[in-house]
Scaffold this motif. Structure first.
Motif, PDB file in Angstrom:
ATOM      1  N   UNK A  85       0.942  -1.107   0.209  1.00  0.00           N
ATOM      2  CA  UNK A  85       0.027  -0.095  -0.043  1.00  0.00           C
ATOM      3  C   UNK A  85       0.892   1.434   0.128  1.00  0.00           C
ATOM      4  N   UNK A  86       0.506   2.301  -0.734  1.00  0.00           N
ATOM      5  CA  UNK A  86       1.542   3.341  -1.200  1.00  0.00           C
ATOM      6  C   UNK A  86       0.667   4.482  -0.247  1.00  0.00           C
ATOM      7  N   UNK A  87       1.629   5.566  -0.162  1.00  0.00           N
ATOM      8  CA  UNK A  87       1.077   6.602   0.737  1.00  0.00           C
ATOM      9  C   UNK A  87      -0.106   7.558   0.028  1.00  0.00           C
ATOM     10  N   UNK A  88      -0.208   7.080  -1.325  1.00  0.00           N
ATOM     11  CA  UNK A  88      -1.263   7.824  -2.066  1.00  0.00           C
ATOM     12  C   UNK A  88      -2.809   7.071  -1.978  1.00  0.00           C
ATOM     13  N   UNK A  89      -2.470   5.920  -1.376  1.00  0.00           N
ATOM     14  CA  UNK A  89      -3.859   5.124  -1.096  1.00  0.00           C
ATOM     15  C   UNK A  89      -3.913   3.672  -1.970  1.00  0.00           C
ATOM     16  N   UNK A  90      -2.988   4.017  -3.174  1.00  0.00           N
ATOM     17  CA  UNK A  90      -3.072   2.796  -4.116  1.00  0.00           C
ATOM     18  C   UNK A  90      -2.315   1.458  -3.856  1.00  0.00           C
ATOM     19  N   UNK A  91      -2.452   0.501  -4.388  1.00  0.00           N
ATOM     20  CA  UNK A  91      -1.706  -0.533  -4.000  1.00  0.00           C
ATOM     21  C   UNK A  91      -1.187  -1.376  -5.247  1.00  0.00           C
ATOM     22  N   UNK A  92      -0.100  -2.209  -4.832  1.00  0.00           N
ATOM     23  CA  UNK A  92       0.521  -3.156  -5.875  1.00  0.00           C
ATOM     24  C   UNK A  92       0.590  -4.543  -5.374  1.00  0.00           C
ATOM     25  N   UNK A  93       0.724  -5.280  -6.409  1.00  0.00           N
ATOM     26  CA  UNK A  93       0.601  -6.711  -5.768  1.00  0.00           C
ATOM     27  C   UNK A  93       1.581  -7.604  -6.559  1.00  0.00           C
ATOM     28  N   UNK A  94       2.258  -8.432  -6.075  1.00  0.00           N
ATOM     29  CA  UNK A  94       2.934  -9.448  -6.733  1.00  0.00           C
ATOM     30  C   UNK A  94       2.925 -10.802  -6.301  1.00  0.00           C
ATOM     31  N   UNK A  95       2.822 -11.903  -7.050  1.00  0.00           N
ATOM     32  CA  UNK A  95       2.746 -13.174  -6.629  1.00  0.00           C
ATOM     33  C   UNK A  95       3.875 -14.350  -7.290  1.00  0.00           C
ATOM     34  N   UNK A  96       4.321 -15.088  -6.492  1.00  0.00           N
ATOM     35  CA  UNK A  96       5.260 -15.857  -7.134  1.00  0.00           C
ATOM     36  C   UNK A  96       4.776 -17.416  -6.770  1.00  0.00           C
ATOM     37  N   UNK A  97       4.772 -18.199  -7.281  1.00  0.00           N
ATOM     38  CA  UNK A  97       4.093 -19.674  -6.960  1.00  0.00           C
ATOM     39  C   UNK A  97       5.263 -20.625  -6.842  1.00  0.00           C
ATOM     40  N   UNK A  98       6.531 -20.332  -7.272  1.00  0.00           N
ATOM     41  CA  UNK A  98       7.631 -21.002  -7.183  1.00  0.00           C
ATOM     42  C   UNK A  98       8.982 -20.235  -6.957  1.00  0.00           C
ATOM     43  N   UNK A  99       9.738 -20.177  -6.202  1.00  0.00           N
ATOM     44  CA  UNK A  99      10.789 -19.340  -5.994  1.00  0.00           C
ATOM     45  C   UNK A  99      11.915 -19.563  -6.931  1.00  0.00           C
ATOM     46  N   UNK A 100      12.712 -18.422  -7.049  1.00  0.00           N
ATOM     47  CA  UNK A 100      13.855 -18.721  -8.239  1.00  0.00           C
ATOM     48  C   UNK A 100      14.758 -19.707  -7.288  1.00  0.00           C
ATOM     49  N   UNK A 101      15.285 -20.604  -8.166  1.00  0.00           N
ATOM     50  CA  UNK A 101      16.279 -21.773  -7.518  1.00  0.00           C
ATOM     51  C   UNK A 101      15.476 -22.804  -7.210  1.00  0.00           C
ATOM     52  N   UNK A 102      14.096 -22.882  -7.181  1.00  0.00           N
ATOM     53  CA  UNK A 102      13.296 -23.940  -6.784  1.00  0.00           C
ATOM     54  C   UNK A 102      12.996 -25.051  -7.913  1.00  0.00           C
ATOM     55  N   UNK A 103      12.410 -26.093  -7.818  1.00  0.00           N
ATOM     56  CA  UNK A 103      12.044 -26.936  -8.889  1.00  0.00           C
ATOM     57  C   UNK A 103      11.565 -26.425 -10.006  1.00  0.00           C
ATOM     58  N   UNK A 104      10.808 -25.267  -9.950  1.00  0.00           N
ATOM     59  CA  UNK A 104      10.590 -24.960 -11.328  1.00  0.00           C
ATOM     60  C   UNK A 104      11.374 -23.970 -11.912  1.00  0.00           C
ATOM     61  N   UNK A 105      12.183 -23.393 -11.349  1.00  0.00           N
ATOM     62  CA  UNK A 105      13.143 -22.323 -11.868  1.00  0.00           C
ATOM     63  C   UNK A 105      14.645 -22.615 -11.042  1.00  0.00           C
ATOM     64  N   UNK A 106      15.242 -23.861 -11.450  1.00  0.00           N
ATOM     65  CA  UNK A 106      16.602 -24.118 -11.095  1.00  0.00           C
ATOM     66  C   UNK A 106      17.662 -23.194 -11.339  1.00  0.00           C
ATOM     67  N   UNK A 107      18.642 -22.948 -10.704  1.00  0.00           N
ATOM     68  CA  UNK A 107      19.696 -22.112 -11.070  1.00  0.00           C
ATOM     69  C   UNK A 107      20.347 -23.008 -12.165  1.00  0.00           C
ATOM     70  N   UNK A 108      20.930 -22.221 -13.068  1.00  0.00           N
ATOM     71  CA  UNK A 108      21.592 -22.686 -14.273  1.00  0.00           C
ATOM     72  C   UNK A 108      23.068 -22.961 -14.087  1.00  0.00           C
ATOM     73  N   UNK A 109      23.744 -24.001 -14.691  1.00  0.00           N
ATOM     74  CA  UNK A 109      25.092 -24.201 -14.595  1.00  0.00           C
ATOM     75  C   UNK A 109      25.895 -22.873 -14.509  1.00  0.00           C
TER      76      UNK A 109
END
Length: 491
Positions: free
Chosen positions: A419-443
């Protein structure tokens, strides 16, 4: 066969037969990651800052950027020096030669000191930090051929992960170890370390089973330090490695363990889990389906439960969020992780130390919102407690999110609402974190992580030498070739 005998037969087959190509190719990455973490941790110890002027980037008088638990590793090294003993194996960084169990203790502690070590899901174990130090110490002490450490590490990590999977019950959506405040890594890791050490000592299946049976009386670990502070947690992996080596040595000398040490009336699963466990997860597909390959690398040096929050914060920043406009933040995570990264709130909003901050959802989120280094958040971001991050952390509220809870622990998910000071909102969702099974680190990303960590202690040329020695394991290289290149050389 009893459970432990089946695991032992599997382990010996790994050493005496042929590993699958994917498994054999995976192990050097485990070793590389552990050694990089160890060297970065050592660079932050008092000993490391005294010796680490040859090319390390942050090994200065302040203790570098590794924080208070690096000093836990220094305390372990001082203790090992007091004990003395035959110079069998190398303590990473210092170059000290100490008994193999002592080397495993030091190196296992260093491996876990930064909370940067790999994670198996859904058991939420950190197997390599226990198994790799034990295997390298014994391999160096007995001058094992290069291929044997690779097989021993693969078998030890697999047994550790299988024990962790046996404790994960889908209806609970969590490991029963964690439900009771017990550290599954150190408990299961002791048995995995015993397997690896036993193989390198040349034990047969019966003796490896005894090593595991002995080790089952040695593993322990409480998770309270994750919640309220203390520097003991890194020693969980060090002691698991130490105990695993000790158990294997004692088995080699004739000490025996109970044949039903795992499934017996007073065995491992009854003692730790009240008799609730998944036998199929432990034994089904051994040698065919490898849990080792489902073990993922961390991109950020913080508790893995915080990683999806970090990902959300970095995405919001890339989208143009100005932190100065933030009024308050709601962080939605899986319900079971709240007690680790959000409770008690007063401690998590204002962590007691840089290491404690790694287990704080509010602080890691604030750090990522205000900018981070490395792969998104780096060791230097935990060098000290930043006042601006503490202030923002005080405006973060962590809550249970239904979707994240449904995905946990097969993936770490989160949603961040700002929630920003002007009352507006931003949202971000992640279903599998970076480095996890869906997004493994590359070599390439793993190599970057290793070089960044190792260069805190070693000059670039020695870092490259070490990487080449690790790649040589299994093709003529030995543990001694590897560990000889981990000592900080005088300038």
């Amino acid at each position: 066969m009893t459970y432990v005998r089946r695991l032992a037969e599997f382990a010996v087959a790994c050493r005496d037969g042929e590993l699958p190509e994917a498994v054999r190719g995976d192990v050097p990455g485990r070793v590389l990651d552990v050694l990089g973490n160890c060297l970065a941790a050592y660079a932050g110890t008092t000993a490391g800052t005294t010796a680490g002027t040859t090319g390390g980037t942050t090994a200065d008088a302040t203790g570098g950027a590794t924080g208070d638990t690096a000093e836990a590793a220094a305390a372990v090294l001082r203790g090992v020096r007091r004990w003395g003993g035959a110079g069998e194996a190398s303590a990473i960084g210092s170059g000290d030669r100490v008994p193999a169990p002592s080397a495993a203790l030091v190196n296992g502690t260093l491996a876990h000191a930064l909370d940067f070590d790999d994670t198996h899901l859904p058991s939420v174990l950190h197997p390599s930090a226990c198994v790799v130090p034990a295997a390298l110490a014994v391999a160096q002490s007995v001058r094992a051929p290069g291929g044997e450490p690779v097989a021993a590490i693969a078998a030890g990590i697999e047994v550790c992960a299988r024990l962790g999977m046996a404790s994960y019950l889908p209806q609970e959506r969590n490991s029963l170890f964690f439900e009771q405040g017990r550290h599954a890594t150190s408990i299961c890791g002791t048995l995995g370390a015993a397997v690896a050490a036993g193989l390198l000592l040349g034990l047969g299946a019966e003796e490896v089973a005894h090593a595991v049976g002995v080790a089952a009386s040695m593993g322990a670990g409480l998770l309270e330090a994750n919640r309220t502070g203390g520097t003991v947690k890194p020693v969980h992996c060090g002691w698991a490695a130490h105990a695993g080596v000790a158990a294997a040595v004692l088995a080699a000398e004739g000490l025996t363990g109970p044949p039903t040490v795992l499934e017996g009336r007073f065995g491992f699963f009854q003692a730790w889990l009240g008799g609730r466990y998944d036998a199929d997860a432990l034994l089904e597909g051994l040698g065919e389906r490898w849990e080792l390959l489902r073990t993922v690398y961390k991109p950020y040096p913080a508790n893995h439960f915080t990683h999806p929050l970090i990902d959300c914060a970095l995405a919001l920043r890339r989208g143009g969020l100005d932190p100065a406009r933030i009024a308050e933040v709601e962080a939605g995570v899986a319900g079971p992780v709240l007690r680790t990264i959000a409770e008690p709130w007063q401690d998590k909003a204002r962590p007691r130390s840089p290491y404690h901050a790694k287990f704080s959802g509010p602080y890691t989120l604030a750090a990522a919102l205000l900018g981070g280094g490395g792969l998104g958040l780096a060791l230097d971001d935990f060098a000290s407690l930043d006042p601006a991050r503490l202030e923002l952390a005080g405006r973060v509220r962590c809550v249970a999110d239904e979707r994240a809870s449904q995905l946990f622990p097969r993936a770490f998910a989160a949603v961040v609402r700002v929630r920003l000071h002007d009352g507006s909102t931003l949202e971000q969702r992640v279903d599998s974190s970076r480095g996890g099974p869906e997004h493994p680190l590359s070599a390439a990303e793993l190599e970057t992580k290793f070089r960044s960590n190792a260069s805190r202690a070693l000059p670039p040329g020695q870092v490259s030498e070490l990487a080449e020695a690790v790649r040589g394991l299994g093709s003529g290289g030995t543990a001694d070739d590897v560990l000889a290149r981990t000592a900080i050389r005088p300038s």
